[in-house]
Design a protein around this motif. Structure first.
Motif, short mmCIF file in Angstrom:
data_model
loop_
_atom_site.label_atom_id
_atom_site.label_comp_id
_atom_site.label_asym_id
_atom_site.label_seq_id
_atom_site.Cartn_x
_atom_site.Cartn_y
_atom_site.Cartn_z
N PHE A 158 0.84 -1.19 0.00
CA PHE A 158 0.00 0.00 0.00
C PHE A 158 0.88 1.24 0.00
O PHE A 158 1.85 1.33 0.74
CB PHE A 158 -0.91 0.02 1.23
CG PHE A 158 -1.66 1.32 1.36
CD1 PHE A 158 -2.76 1.58 0.55
CD2 PHE A 158 -1.25 2.29 2.26
CE1 PHE A 158 -3.44 2.77 0.65
CE2 PHE A 158 -1.93 3.49 2.36
CZ PHE A 158 -3.03 3.73 1.56
N VAL A 159 0.54 2.18 -0.85
CA VAL A 159 1.25 3.46 -0.91
C VAL A 159 0.22 4.55 -0.61
O VAL A 159 -0.80 4.64 -1.29
CB VAL A 159 1.86 3.68 -2.31
CG1 VAL A 159 2.53 5.05 -2.39
CG2 VAL A 159 2.85 2.58 -2.63
N PRO A 160 0.50 5.35 0.41
CA PRO A 160 -0.46 6.41 0.74
C PRO A 160 -0.52 7.46 -0.36
O PRO A 160 0.43 7.60 -1.15
CB PRO A 160 0.08 7.01 2.04
CG PRO A 160 1.50 6.61 2.11
CD PRO A 160 1.63 5.34 1.31
N PRO A 161 -1.62 8.22 -0.43
CA PRO A 161 -1.73 9.29 -1.43
C PRO A 161 -0.60 10.30 -1.27
O PRO A 161 -0.10 10.55 -0.17
CB PRO A 161 -3.08 9.93 -1.13
CG PRO A 161 -3.84 8.89 -0.36
CD PRO A 161 -2.82 8.09 0.39
N ILE A 162 -0.21 10.92 -2.39
CA ILE A 162 0.88 11.90 -2.40
C ILE A 162 0.62 13.02 -1.41
O ILE A 162 1.53 13.47 -0.71
CB ILE A 162 1.11 12.45 -3.82
CG1 ILE A 162 1.64 11.34 -4.72
CG2 ILE A 162 2.04 13.65 -3.82
CD1 ILE A 162 1.71 11.71 -6.19
N ALA A 163 -0.62 13.48 -1.33
CA ALA A 163 -0.95 14.57 -0.41
C ALA A 163 -0.64 14.19 1.03
O ALA A 163 -0.14 15.02 1.80
CB ALA A 163 -2.42 14.96 -0.55
N ASP A 164 -0.90 12.93 1.40
CA ASP A 164 -0.58 12.49 2.77
C ASP A 164 0.92 12.42 2.99
O ASP A 164 1.42 12.78 4.05
CB ASP A 164 -1.20 11.11 3.04
CG ASP A 164 -2.72 11.15 3.10
OD1 ASP A 164 -3.29 12.26 3.17
OD2 ASP A 164 -3.32 10.06 3.07
N ILE A 165 1.64 11.94 1.98
CA ILE A 165 3.10 11.86 2.08
C ILE A 165 3.68 13.26 2.22
O ILE A 165 4.55 13.51 3.05
CB ILE A 165 3.70 11.14 0.85
CG1 ILE A 165 3.25 9.69 0.82
CG2 ILE A 165 5.22 11.26 0.84
CD1 ILE A 165 3.59 8.98 -0.49
N ARG A 166 3.18 14.17 1.41
CA ARG A 166 3.70 15.55 1.44
C ARG A 166 3.49 16.19 2.80
O ARG A 166 4.35 16.93 3.29
CB ARG A 166 3.06 16.37 0.33
CG ARG A 166 3.67 17.74 0.25
CD ARG A 166 3.26 18.44 -1.00
NE ARG A 166 4.08 19.63 -1.12
CZ ARG A 166 4.76 19.95 -2.17
NH1 ARG A 166 4.74 19.19 -3.22
NH2 ARG A 166 5.48 21.03 -2.20
N ARG A 167 2.34 15.95 3.41
CA ARG A 167 2.08 16.52 4.76
C ARG A 167 3.10 16.04 5.78
O ARG A 167 3.43 16.75 6.71
CB ARG A 167 0.68 16.14 5.23
CG ARG A 167 -0.41 17.09 4.76
CD ARG A 167 -1.69 16.84 5.52
NE ARG A 167 -2.31 15.59 5.17
CZ ARG A 167 -3.14 15.41 4.13
NH1 ARG A 167 -3.42 16.41 3.35
NH2 ARG A 167 -3.65 14.23 3.90
#
Length: 172
Positions: A158-167
């Motif tokens: 599973f890879v979290p959404p980019i927006a979550d990673i960026r936060r």
């Protein structure tokens, strides 16, 4: 992360299918440069797969390798070791040197020094090294780790959404 690996803040996963498409796109671009390539020199190990695809697409049967060790996984070594080089007696502009990626340009500088007259092409390029190659297909940011299919597991986690990673990323 330790060493220089902390400079990678993003991942760019490349599938086998995408790599083949990108290598074929590079082959088309190289045919626009010239149609009489005489040989390919693959920069091992990363350039082996792209060189095989491009050799097929350009119908080049003479393929050699230059073997350079300059990093371990995400950590750049202080120096590079040339483990194997082909006969350099007749290098000319019909030689095609292929690698998967130009990153900092350290390996590319060595390759340029060895194969000065040859055309140097990579599938992917980062800003710090892109001026050292003659042709490439895709540019990625300097802080991105290109995850090639030979370095990845077949089943993706599973890879979290980019927006979550960026936060979660530290801000400069």
């Amino acid at each position: 992360m330790s060493g220089t690996s902390s400079r990678y803040r993003k991942n760019y996963p490349v599938s086998w299918e995408q790599l083949q498409r990108d290598c074929r796109a590079l082959a088309w671009k190289l045919l626009d440069v010239r149609s009489d390539w005489s040989r390919i020199v693959a920069v091992a190990r990363g350039g082996l797969v792209p060189a095989a695809v491009i050799a097929r697409e350009l119908n080049i049967r003479l393929v050699d390798t230059v073997c350079i060790s300059s990093y371990t996984m995400r950590d750049q070594a202080a120096s590079a070791d040339i483990l194997k080089r082909p006969d350099l007696a007749h290098v000319d502009e019909t030689w095609l040197v292929i690698d998967d990626l130009v990153d900092t340009g350290k390996t590319a500088k060595i390759v340029r020094g060895m194969f000065g007259a040859a055309h140097f092409a990579t599938v992917y390029a980062k800003p710090a090294g892109r001026a050292l190659v003659d042709s490439f297909i895709t540019e990625v940011s300097q802080d991105t780790w290109v995850l090639f299919p030979w370095d990845a597991a077949a089943a993706a986690d599973f890879v979290p959404p980019i927006a979550d990673i960026r936060r979660e990323m530290p801000r400069d």
